[in-house]
Design a protein around this motif. Structure first.
Motif, short mmCIF file in Angstrom:
data_model
loop_
_atom_site.label_atom_id
_atom_site.label_comp_id
_atom_site.label_asym_id
_atom_site.label_seq_id
_atom_site.Cartn_x
_atom_site.Cartn_y
_atom_site.Cartn_z
N VAL A 75 7.21 -1.10 5.64
CA VAL A 75 5.75 -1.21 5.68
C VAL A 75 5.23 -0.60 6.98
CG1 VAL A 75 3.77 -2.77 5.64
CG2 VAL A 75 5.81 -3.31 4.29
N GLU A 76 4.36 0.40 6.87
CA GLU A 76 3.78 1.03 8.06
C GLU A 76 2.92 0.01 8.81
OE1 GLU A 76 3.03 5.60 6.79
OE2 GLU A 76 1.75 4.11 5.87
N LEU A 77 3.04 0.04 10.13
CA LEU A 77 2.29 -0.91 10.96
C LEU A 77 0.99 -0.33 11.50
CD1 LEU A 77 5.10 -2.70 12.99
CD2 LEU A 77 3.92 -3.48 10.93
N TRP A 78 0.87 0.99 11.54
CA TRP A 78 -0.32 1.56 12.16
C TRP A 78 -1.62 1.17 11.45
CZ3 TRP A 78 -3.93 4.62 9.94
CH2 TRP A 78 -3.58 5.29 8.75
N PRO A 79 -1.65 1.04 10.11
CA PRO A 79 -2.93 0.61 9.50
C PRO A 79 -3.36 -0.78 9.95
CG PRO A 79 -1.47 1.56 7.84
CD PRO A 79 -0.64 1.35 9.07
N LEU A 80 -2.40 -1.70 10.09
CA LEU A 80 -2.73 -3.05 10.54
C LEU A 80 -3.16 -3.04 12.01
CD1 LEU A 80 -2.88 -6.03 9.80
CD2 LEU A 80 -0.49 -6.26 10.49
N ILE A 81 -2.51 -2.20 12.82
CA ILE A 81 -2.90 -2.09 14.23
C ILE A 81 -4.33 -1.55 14.34
CG2 ILE A 81 -2.42 -0.89 16.40
CD1 ILE A 81 0.55 -0.89 15.57
N LEU A 117 -9.90 -8.05 7.13
CA LEU A 117 -8.94 -7.36 8.00
C LEU A 117 -7.83 -6.71 7.18
CD1 LEU A 117 -7.42 -6.72 10.67
CD2 LEU A 117 -6.54 -9.05 10.59
N PHE A 118 -7.22 -7.46 6.27
CA PHE A 118 -6.11 -6.92 5.49
C PHE A 118 -6.59 -5.92 4.43
CE2 PHE A 118 -3.97 -10.60 7.30
CZ PHE A 118 -2.73 -10.07 7.61
N LEU A 119 -7.78 -6.14 3.87
CA LEU A 119 -8.31 -5.18 2.91
C LEU A 119 -8.56 -3.83 3.58
CD1 LEU A 119 -10.87 -7.35 0.89
CD2 LEU A 119 -8.66 -6.49 0.11
N LEU A 120 -9.12 -3.85 4.78
CA LEU A 120 -9.38 -2.61 5.50
C LEU A 120 -8.09 -1.97 5.99
CD1 LEU A 120 -12.58 -3.83 7.31
CD2 LEU A 120 -12.46 -1.87 5.77
N ALA A 121 -7.10 -2.80 6.36
CA ALA A 121 -5.80 -2.24 6.73
C ALA A 121 -5.18 -1.50 5.55
CB ALA A 121 -4.88 -3.36 7.20
N ALA A 122 -5.31 -2.08 4.35
CA ALA A 122 -4.81 -1.41 3.15
C ALA A 122 -5.55 -0.09 2.92
CB ALA A 122 -4.95 -2.32 1.94
N CYS A 123 -6.87 -0.08 3.18
CA CYS A 123 -7.65 1.15 3.01
C CYS A 123 -7.21 2.23 3.99
CB CYS A 123 -9.14 0.85 3.20
SG CYS A 123 -9.89 -0.10 1.86
N VAL A 153 -12.17 2.09 -3.38
CA VAL A 153 -13.56 1.74 -3.74
C VAL A 153 -13.72 0.25 -4.02
CG1 VAL A 153 -15.36 2.07 -5.46
CG2 VAL A 153 -14.20 4.05 -4.50
N PRO A 154 -12.91 -0.36 -4.93
CA PRO A 154 -13.09 -1.81 -5.14
C PRO A 154 -12.75 -2.65 -3.91
CG PRO A 154 -11.16 -1.00 -6.34
CD PRO A 154 -11.91 0.20 -5.86
N LEU A 155 -11.80 -2.19 -3.08
CA LEU A 155 -11.48 -2.93 -1.87
C LEU A 155 -12.65 -2.93 -0.89
CD1 LEU A 155 -7.76 -1.91 -1.13
CD2 LEU A 155 -8.67 -3.77 -2.54
N LEU A 156 -13.28 -1.78 -0.72
CA LEU A 156 -14.43 -1.70 0.17
C LEU A 156 -15.64 -2.45 -0.39
CD1 LEU A 156 -14.20 2.02 1.35
CD2 LEU A 156 -13.60 -0.04 2.63
N LEU A 157 -15.75 -2.48 -1.72
CA LEU A 157 -16.82 -3.26 -2.34
C LEU A 157 -16.63 -4.74 -2.07
CD1 LEU A 157 -17.36 -1.49 -5.79
CD2 LEU A 157 -18.92 -1.53 -3.82
N ARG A 158 -15.38 -5.21 -2.08
CA ARG A 158 -15.12 -6.61 -1.76
C ARG A 158 -15.48 -6.91 -0.30
NH1 ARG A 158 -15.78 -11.69 -2.27
NH2 ARG A 158 -14.27 -12.93 -1.09
N HIS A 167 0.80 -1.23 0.00
CA HIS A 167 0.00 0.00 0.00
C HIS A 167 0.84 1.29 0.00
CE1 HIS A 167 0.55 0.16 4.46
NE2 HIS A 167 0.39 1.45 4.28
N PRO A 168 2.06 1.32 0.57
CA PRO A 168 2.82 2.58 0.49
C PRO A 168 3.11 3.00 -0.95
CG PRO A 168 3.75 1.16 2.18
CD PRO A 168 2.76 0.33 1.42
N TYR A 169 3.20 2.03 -1.85
CA TYR A 169 3.48 2.34 -3.25
C TYR A 169 2.20 2.61 -4.04
CZ TYR A 169 7.70 -0.03 -1.65
OH TYR A 169 8.80 -0.41 -0.92
N LEU A 170 1.04 2.34 -3.41
CA LEU A 170 -0.25 2.49 -4.10
C LEU A 170 -1.00 3.73 -3.65
CD1 LEU A 170 -1.41 -1.24 -3.86
CD2 LEU A 170 -0.29 -0.12 -5.80
N VAL A 171 -0.39 4.52 -2.76
CA VAL A 171 -1.06 5.71 -2.23
C VAL A 171 -1.52 6.66 -3.34
CG1 VAL A 171 -0.72 7.79 -0.84
CG2 VAL A 171 0.06 5.57 0.01
#
Length: 215
Positions: free
Chosen positions: A156-162, A130-136, A82-87, A70-74
């Motif tokens: 890789v930032e850890l705060w989104p996963l936390i 869990l991982f889709l929302l962490a990426a969001c 949008v597609p991640l939340l739709l999933r 996700h750091p490279y996809l910002v």
């Protein structure tokens, strides 16, 4: 029209938006060409079951990769969220169909077959969310939340996963949102976890074979 019928039809319509639903519908047509219980019918049924398992497991792998990258996809930002939340919503929609109306599943009728398989796949879906929302959270950025830590592992930032794990397992956020977008994502996440947990509990109860001692 009854409210339950309206909800059931809505869930089914949303389920048709999934590409998996179209492929499974084709395989179901091939399965229905054979008499129930014949080797040919069982062969097509097994193909449908394998497709379901692979689709769910591949989404888990994709979700983990999306979080790690996700750091490279910002720069994609909202377009990817949008597609991640739709999933994530699709996962909840399918579980609603199974638990409430016996829809959105391979086995016909009101009975939920293969108890162990059903629960394991539901838990994999929960981990995928869990991982889709962490990426969001990562795509949204730390600026949308208060007091996010700066530490990371291998870039890789850890705060989104936390944040995602805290909400996933306790329904409480680790970092308080400071923007409307942050609150919307957090509320969506907590609502998903509450409903999904309720559905899984009801699924466990529905699979219990309760009988009286005098029966």
């Amino acid at each position: 029209m009854k409210i339950a019928e309206t909800v059931e039809q809505t869930i089914d319509c949303i389920y048709w938006l999934s590409p998996y639903r179209w492929v499974d519908h084709h395989l179901k047509g091939r399965e229905s060409e054979h008499r129930p219980g014949t080797p040919e019918q069982q062969r097509w049924r097994q193909r449908r079951l394998r497709l379901s398992e692979r689709y769910i497991c591949y989404w888990l792998v994709a979700a983990v990769l999306l979080y790690l990258l996700h750091p490279y996809l910002v720069p994609l930002g909202l377009w990817l969220m949008v597609p991640l939340l739709l999933r994530v919503f699709g996962i909840l929609n399918k579980e609603l169909g199974v638990a409430l109306f016996n829809r959105c599943k391979i086995t016909d009728g009101p009975r939920v077959a293969a108890t162990g398989r059903t629960i394991v796949l539901a838990l994999i879906n929960y981990l995928t969310a869990l991982f889709l929302l962490a990426a969001c959270y990562g795509l949204q950025g730390a600026a949308a939340f208060q007091d996010t830590p700066v530490y990371a592992v291998n870039g890789v930032e850890l705060w989104p996963l936390i944040q995602a794990a805290k909400l996933h397992f306790t329904l409480g956020e680790a970092f308080t949102p400071v923007s409307a977008a942050g609150w919307l994502l957090t509320l969506f996440h907590s609502g998903f976890c509450f409903l999904f947990g309720t559905l899984v509990i009801s699924l466990f109860v529905s699979l219990l074979n309760v009988s009286s001692e005098n029966a």
